[in-house]
Design a protein around this motif. Structure first.
Motif, PDB file in Angstrom:
ATOM      1  N   PHE A 173      44.126 -39.522   0.335  1.00 60.58           N
ATOM      2  CA  PHE A 173      43.304 -40.577  -0.104  1.00 60.58           C
ATOM      3  C   PHE A 173      42.234 -41.528   0.736  1.00 60.58           C
ATOM      4  O   PHE A 173      40.974 -41.739   1.009  1.00 60.58           O
ATOM      5  CB  PHE A 173      43.432 -41.526  -0.909  1.00 60.58           C
ATOM      6  N   SER A 174      42.759 -41.842   1.756  1.00 56.57           N
ATOM      7  CA  SER A 174      42.283 -42.982   3.416  1.00 56.57           C
ATOM      8  C   SER A 174      41.463 -42.319   3.679  1.00 56.57           C
ATOM      9  O   SER A 174      40.197 -43.037   4.146  1.00 56.57           O
ATOM     10  CB  SER A 174      43.192 -43.288   3.982  1.00 56.57           C
ATOM     11  N   LYS A 175      41.039 -40.915   3.807  1.00 52.39           N
ATOM     12  CA  LYS A 175      40.030 -40.019   4.351  1.00 52.39           C
ATOM     13  C   LYS A 175      38.759 -40.384   3.905  1.00 52.39           C
ATOM     14  O   LYS A 175      37.481 -40.419   4.489  1.00 52.39           O
ATOM     15  CB  LYS A 175      40.080 -38.874   4.912  1.00 52.39           C
ATOM     16  N   LEU A 176      39.053 -40.521   2.802  1.00 57.78           N
ATOM     17  CA  LEU A 176      37.356 -41.263   1.830  1.00 57.78           C
ATOM     18  C   LEU A 176      36.965 -42.332   2.240  1.00 57.78           C
ATOM     19  O   LEU A 176      35.410 -42.053   2.452  1.00 57.78           O
ATOM     20  CB  LEU A 176      37.832 -41.042   0.566  1.00 57.78           C
ATOM     21  N   LEU A 177      37.629 -42.931   2.428  1.00 58.31           N
ATOM     22  CA  LEU A 177      36.978 -44.357   2.593  1.00 58.31           C
ATOM     23  C   LEU A 177      36.714 -44.496   4.877  1.00 58.31           C
ATOM     24  O   LEU A 177      35.789 -44.971   4.658  1.00 58.31           O
ATOM     25  CB  LEU A 177      38.423 -44.759   2.599  1.00 58.31           C
ATOM     26  N   MET A 178      37.100 -44.066   4.787  1.00 56.23           N
ATOM     27  CA  MET A 178      37.420 -43.529   6.874  1.00 56.23           C
ATOM     28  C   MET A 178      35.658 -42.560   7.239  1.00 56.23           C
ATOM     29  O   MET A 178      35.432 -42.858   7.917  1.00 56.23           O
ATOM     30  CB  MET A 178      38.560 -42.980   7.681  1.00 56.23           C
ATOM     31  N   ASP A 179      35.326 -41.744   6.110  1.00 54.13           N
ATOM     32  CA  ASP A 179      34.720 -41.017   6.510  1.00 54.13           C
ATOM     33  C   ASP A 179      33.146 -41.886   6.935  1.00 54.13           C
ATOM     34  O   ASP A 179      32.750 -42.880   5.988  1.00 54.13           O
ATOM     35  CB  ASP A 179      34.280 -40.222   4.488  1.00 54.13           C
ATOM     36  N   GLU A 180      32.611 -40.926   7.463  1.00 51.81           N
ATOM     37  CA  GLU A 180      31.565 -42.625   7.982  1.00 51.81           C
ATOM     38  C   GLU A 180      30.347 -42.523   6.641  1.00 51.81           C
ATOM     39  O   GLU A 180      29.671 -43.335   6.679  1.00 51.81           O
ATOM     40  CB  GLU A 180      30.757 -41.614   8.858  1.00 51.81           C
ATOM     41  N   GLU A 181      30.481 -41.502   5.983  1.00 51.78           N
ATOM     42  CA  GLU A 181      29.719 -40.965   4.940  1.00 51.78           C
ATOM     43  C   GLU A 181      30.243 -42.027   3.518  1.00 51.78           C
ATOM     44  O   GLU A 181      29.424 -42.103   2.118  1.00 51.78           O
ATOM     45  CB  GLU A 181      29.007 -40.088   4.787  1.00 51.78           C
ATOM     46  N   SER A 182      31.021 -42.811   3.606  1.00 50.91           N
ATOM     47  CA  SER A 182      31.970 -43.320   2.629  1.00 50.91           C
ATOM     48  C   SER A 182      31.411 -44.552   1.921  1.00 50.91           C
ATOM     49  O   SER A 182      30.213 -45.014   2.647  1.00 50.91           O
ATOM     50  CB  SER A 182      33.148 -44.191   2.616  1.00 50.91           C
ATOM     51  N   ASP A 183      30.896 -44.489   0.635  1.00 52.30           N
ATOM     52  CA  ASP A 183      29.633 -45.155  -0.383  1.00 52.30           C
ATOM     53  C   ASP A 183      30.637 -46.618  -0.663  1.00 52.30           C
ATOM     54  O   ASP A 183      31.118 -46.517  -1.532  1.00 52.30           O
ATOM     55  CB  ASP A 183      29.631 -44.017  -1.279  1.00 52.30           C
ATOM     56  N   SER A 184      31.124 -47.053  -0.346  1.00 52.20           N
ATOM     57  CA  SER A 184      31.543 -48.214  -0.500  1.00 52.20           C
ATOM     58  C   SER A 184      30.848 -49.836  -0.169  1.00 52.20           C
ATOM     59  O   SER A 184      29.596 -49.424  -0.069  1.00 52.20           O
ATOM     60  CB  SER A 184      33.221 -48.727   0.728  1.00 52.20           C
ATOM     61  N   LEU A 185      31.307 -50.571  -0.887  1.00 51.10           N
ATOM     62  CA  LEU A 185      30.259 -52.004  -1.384  1.00 51.10           C
ATOM     63  C   LEU A 185      30.958 -52.922  -1.126  1.00 51.10           C
ATOM     64  O   LEU A 185      32.362 -52.841  -1.122  1.00 51.10           O
ATOM     65  CB  LEU A 185      29.802 -51.775  -2.896  1.00 51.10           C
ATOM     66  N   PHE A 186      30.432 -54.419  -0.622  1.00 46.28           N
ATOM     67  CA  PHE A 186      31.246 -55.392  -1.078  1.00 46.28           C
ATOM     68  C   PHE A 186      30.323 -56.397  -1.750  1.00 46.28           C
ATOM     69  O   PHE A 186      28.731 -56.179  -1.205  1.00 46.28           O
ATOM     70  CB  PHE A 186      31.143 -55.835   0.868  1.00 46.28           C
ATOM     71  N   ARG A 187      31.867 -57.567  -2.645  1.00 44.24           N
ATOM     72  CA  ARG A 187      30.569 -58.388  -2.715  1.00 44.24           C
ATOM     73  C   ARG A 187      31.277 -59.061  -3.173  1.00 44.24           C
ATOM     74  O   ARG A 187      32.489 -59.908  -3.057  1.00 44.24           O
ATOM     75  CB  ARG A 187      31.119 -57.765  -5.174  1.00 44.24           C
ATOM     76  N   LEU A 188      30.282 -60.556  -2.667  1.00 43.86           N
ATOM     77  CA  LEU A 188      30.962 -62.098  -3.133  1.00 43.86           C
ATOM     78  C   LEU A 188      30.313 -62.760  -4.059  1.00 43.86           C
ATOM     79  O   LEU A 188      29.375 -62.458  -4.538  1.00 43.86           O
ATOM     80  CB  LEU A 188      29.995 -62.343  -2.427  1.00 43.86           C
TER      81      LEU A 188
END
Ligand code: GA4
Length: 334
Positions: A173-188
């Motif tokens: 699972f974690s490799k999906l977040l570690m991938d350079e192209e991981s589509d992750s977001l951050f919200r404040l």
């Protein structure tokens, strides 16, 4: 011609009677990352609720309070100053009351950003230009230091989940977040207080009920309550705030990868009557090209996938056309 978006009228934000939904839940699973039995408790929490909190996570308090202070500083700017980032393409950047682009509204304001280095710095550079005073003391570094710590925590938690499920490799699972192209977001998010409604025993919806489309969400808030989760029986319970811990949600993608063993938790936020709530959420998502399907190693003999095949890009494209409360996985069920 410049077309200015009209602010969302307050009447559209749903009001919730509090006496039915203000019961604090004492059953939030607490996962102590320093304990050897934490994997089993985590798996149980993912299966039963899709939600838990982690303690002994190793993220220094200073990192968190520094970013919170920057966020408070930003949200206390005038509306004109906050909205000066119009160069940033929707849905990213500053937003107020409108959630997504399909008519959802809530009693909040926020900053939404993509976490890959390039886009993050594009977003923050635009803020530096727009708000040189508020951002001169290193907001960019506060965000990126916080993000590396929280991404590391997300990966550690995902690796514990793989081990707890007995699947190899542990970074499945974690490799999906570690991938350079991981589509992750951050919200404040900032939920201003809304005292008027306290007199009538009501609360305004800060962020309406929904599930998160990504794999995992890591949430930290200040000491103001407001988050509610929906349990299996459909009841809503309030999560007691805890500014020292991180709250973790299973997202839709992880529900699919585990063929429904883990539950993507429905949650919402009610605005507090007296205190501002500030939350920071990292949404760990896979790369666009990633095919989301139950992991073969997890499937029992003769077990069939509950879902049709799709990529994260397809899921995300369809999710962004839905209303917040919709059951987004519904149309991908077999
Ligand atoms: C919910 C989780 C994240 O906050 C988010 C949200 C996104 C947005 O605010 O633009 C969405 C919502 C979220 C799901 C359905 C669509 C898209 C608003 C909305 C109505 C950033 C995300 O990835 O999905």
């Amino acid at each position: 011609m410049v077309v200015l978006a009209k602010p969302a009228p307050l009447e559209q934000i749903s009001i919730i009677k509090t006496h039915t939904s203000n019961n604090f839940f004492t059953g939030v699973p607490v996962i102590d990352l320093s304990r050897p039995d934490s994997k089993a408790t985590m798996i149980k929490a993912c299966m039963e609720i899709g939600f838990f909190k982690v303690v002994n996570h190793g993220i220094p308090t200073g990192l968190v309070s520094r970013l919170e202070a920057e966020a408070v500083k930003f949200f206390s700017l005038s509306q004109v100053e906050k909205e000066r980032d119009s160069g940033i393409r929707s849905p990213f950047g500053y937003g107020s009351k409108r959630i997504g682009s399909n008519g959802d509204v809530g009693w909040l304001e926020y900053l939404l950003m993509q976490t890959n280095r390039e886009s993050l710095s594009r977003t923050s550079q635009a803020f530096f230009r727009a708000n040189p005073d508020a951002f001169r003391y290193g907001t960019e570094s506060a965000v990126s230091e916080y993000l590396s710590a929280v991404k590391k925590l997300a990966c550690e938690v995902l690796e514990m989940m793989a081990e707890g499920l007995n699947i190899q490799p542990r970074n499945v699972f974690s490799k999906l977040l570690m991938d350079e192209e991981s589509d992750s977001l951050f919200r404040l998010n900032h939920y201003p207080p809304c005292p008027q409604l306290q007199e009538v025993d009501c609360k305004l919806t800060g962020f309406g009920e929904h599930t998160d489309p990504q794999i995992i969400s890591i949430l930290r808030s200040n000491n103001t309550s407001g988050l509610q989760i929906s349990l299996r029986d459909g009841s809503w319970v309030s999560v007691p705030s805890d500014q020292k811990s991180f709250f973790i949600n299973v997202g839709d993608s992880l529900q699919v990868l585990t063929n429904g063993r883990f539950r993507s938790v429905r949650h919402r936020v009610l605005a507090n009557s007296y205190k501002s709530r500030v939350s920071m959420i990292y949404f760990g998502g896979p790369p666009h090209r990633e095919r989301l399907a139950p992991l073969p190693l997890l499937m029992g003999e003769g077990e069939e996938s509950l879902y049709k095949e799709f990529t994260w890009f397809e899921y995300k494209t369809s999710a962004y056309k839905t209303r917040l409360a919709d059951n987004r996985l519904g149309q991908f069920m077999k």
